[in-house]
Motif scaffolding. Structure first.
Motif, PDB file in Angstrom:
ATOM      1  N   ARG A 294       0.546  -1.477  -0.239  1.00  0.00           N
ATOM      2  CA  ARG A 294      -0.440   0.022  -0.375  1.00  0.00           C
ATOM      3  C   ARG A 294       0.669   0.920   0.098  1.00  0.00           C
ATOM      4  NH1 ARG A 294      -5.274   1.945   2.870  1.00  0.00           N
ATOM      5  NH2 ARG A 294      -4.897   4.276   2.954  1.00  0.00           N
TER       6      ARG A 294
ATOM      7  N   ASP B 114       1.025   5.578   0.469  1.00  0.00           N
ATOM      8  CA  ASP B 114       0.102   5.989   0.115  1.00  0.00           C
ATOM      9  C   ASP B 114       0.730   7.217  -0.260  1.00  0.00           C
ATOM     10  OD1 ASP B 114      -2.468   5.297   2.519  1.00  0.00           O
ATOM     11  OD2 ASP B 114      -1.655   5.084   3.175  1.00  0.00           O
TER      12      ASP B 114
ATOM     13  N   ALA C  81      -0.134  11.818  -6.224  1.00  0.00           N
ATOM     14  CA  ALA C  81      -0.818  10.700  -6.811  1.00  0.00           C
ATOM     15  C   ALA C  81      -0.645  10.687  -9.107  1.00  0.00           C
ATOM     16  CB  ALA C  81      -2.735  10.347  -6.240  1.00  0.00           C
TER      17      ALA C  81
ATOM     18  N   PHE D 211       1.940   9.697  -9.593  1.00  0.00           N
ATOM     19  CA  PHE D 211       2.210   7.938  -9.120  1.00  0.00           C
ATOM     20  C   PHE D 211       1.889   7.296 -10.850  1.00  0.00           C
ATOM     21  CE2 PHE D 211       1.070   4.292  -7.636  1.00  0.00           C
ATOM     22  CZ  PHE D 211       2.207   3.667  -6.695  1.00  0.00           C
ATOM     23  N   ASP D 212       0.131   7.632 -11.009  1.00  0.00           N
ATOM     24  CA  ASP D 212      -0.650   6.755 -11.572  1.00  0.00           C
ATOM     25  C   ASP D 212      -0.005   7.157 -12.971  1.00  0.00           C
ATOM     26  OD1 ASP D 212      -1.897   6.286  -9.771  1.00  0.00           O
ATOM     27  OD2 ASP D 212      -3.420   8.237  -9.840  1.00  0.00           O
TER      28      ASP D 212
ATOM     29  N   LEU E 204       3.173   4.627 -13.594  1.00  0.00           N
ATOM     30  CA  LEU E 204       2.376   3.108 -13.578  1.00  0.00           C
ATOM     31  C   LEU E 204       2.437   3.000 -14.533  1.00  0.00           C
ATOM     32  CD1 LEU E 204       2.068   0.907 -12.066  1.00  0.00           C
ATOM     33  CD2 LEU E 204      -0.695   1.800 -11.077  1.00  0.00           C
TER      34      LEU E 204
ATOM     35  N   THR F 184      -3.374  -3.695  -9.681  1.00  0.00           N
ATOM     36  CA  THR F 184      -2.972  -2.238  -8.850  1.00  0.00           C
ATOM     37  C   THR F 184      -4.941  -1.797  -8.335  1.00  0.00           C
ATOM     38  OG1 THR F 184      -3.141  -1.021 -11.189  1.00  0.00           O
ATOM     39  CG2 THR F 184      -1.068  -1.900  -9.549  1.00  0.00           C
ATOM     40  N   HIS F 185      -5.130  -0.681  -7.084  1.00  0.00           N
ATOM     41  CA  HIS F 185      -6.355  -1.210  -7.031  1.00  0.00           C
ATOM     42  C   HIS F 185      -5.903   0.242  -6.128  1.00  0.00           C
ATOM     43  CE1 HIS F 185      -7.532  -5.047  -7.790  1.00  0.00           C
ATOM     44  NE2 HIS F 185      -6.558  -5.253  -6.767  1.00  0.00           N
ATOM     45  N   THR F 186      -7.386   1.210  -6.624  1.00  0.00           N
ATOM     46  CA  THR F 186      -7.197   2.634  -5.431  1.00  0.00           C
ATOM     47  C   THR F 186      -8.073   2.630  -4.652  1.00  0.00           C
ATOM     48  OG1 THR F 186      -6.447   4.074  -7.591  1.00  0.00           O
ATOM     49  CG2 THR F 186      -7.752   5.244  -5.729  1.00  0.00           C
TER      50      THR F 186
ATOM     51  N   ARG G 115      -2.895   3.720  -3.295  1.00  0.00           N
ATOM     52  CA  ARG G 115      -2.906   2.631  -3.742  1.00  0.00           C
ATOM     53  C   ARG G 115      -1.781   1.554  -3.531  1.00  0.00           C
ATOM     54  NH1 ARG G 115      -4.488   6.624  -5.888  1.00  0.00           N
ATOM     55  NH2 ARG G 115      -4.370   7.799  -7.335  1.00  0.00           N
TER      56      ARG G 115
ATOM     57  N   PHE H 211      -1.109  -2.971  -4.664  1.00  0.00           N
ATOM     58  CA  PHE H 211      -0.621  -3.460  -5.052  1.00  0.00           C
ATOM     59  C   PHE H 211      -0.971  -5.017  -4.759  1.00  0.00           C
ATOM     60  CE2 PHE H 211       0.260   0.797  -6.609  1.00  0.00           C
ATOM     61  CZ  PHE H 211       1.619  -0.013  -8.252  1.00  0.00           C
TER      62      PHE H 211
END
Length: 102
Positions: free
Chosen positions: A7, A9, A16, A19-20, A23, A42-44, A52, A54
């Motif tokens: 995870r 943060d 964010a 990061f995205d 990714l 990956t999930h939000t 995020r 993983f």
């Protein structure tokens, strides 16, 4: 098999977004170049838009070590340090269940 959950943060919305974007560049390389990486999801979280999560499954610990040693993963991990306020890593045993290899 070897699995883990991470995870991240993120500091703020700008972090964010960065990061995205990184990714989105990194995921296709993991898919194309890492046969030992079996699942890389990956999930939000719905209640934590700056987090995020993983979920990663590898053929074995050696496949995970190979993943960590790739240039694209090294680049990703170095870059995200500036965007992350906290990281939590959970190492898991061999997974069982629907949708998993083996």
């Amino acid at each position: 098999m070897f699995a883990l959950v991470v995870r991240f943060d993120l500091r703020d919305a700008e972090a964010a977004d960065a990061f995205d974007a990184l990714l989105a560049e990194t995921l296709p390389l993991i898919t194309e170049r890492e046969p030992g990486t079996l699942v890389y999801a990956t999930h939000t979280p719905q209640d934590a838009p700056l987090a995020r999560i993983f979920y990663e499954v590898y053929a074995d610990r050696e496949a995970h070590a190979a993943h960590e040693a790739t240039p694209h993963t090294s680049r990703f991990l170095a870059a995200v340090r500036d965007w992350v306020s906290d990281v939590r890593l959970e190492l898991l045993g061999s997974p069982t269940g629907k949708g998993l290899p083996g």
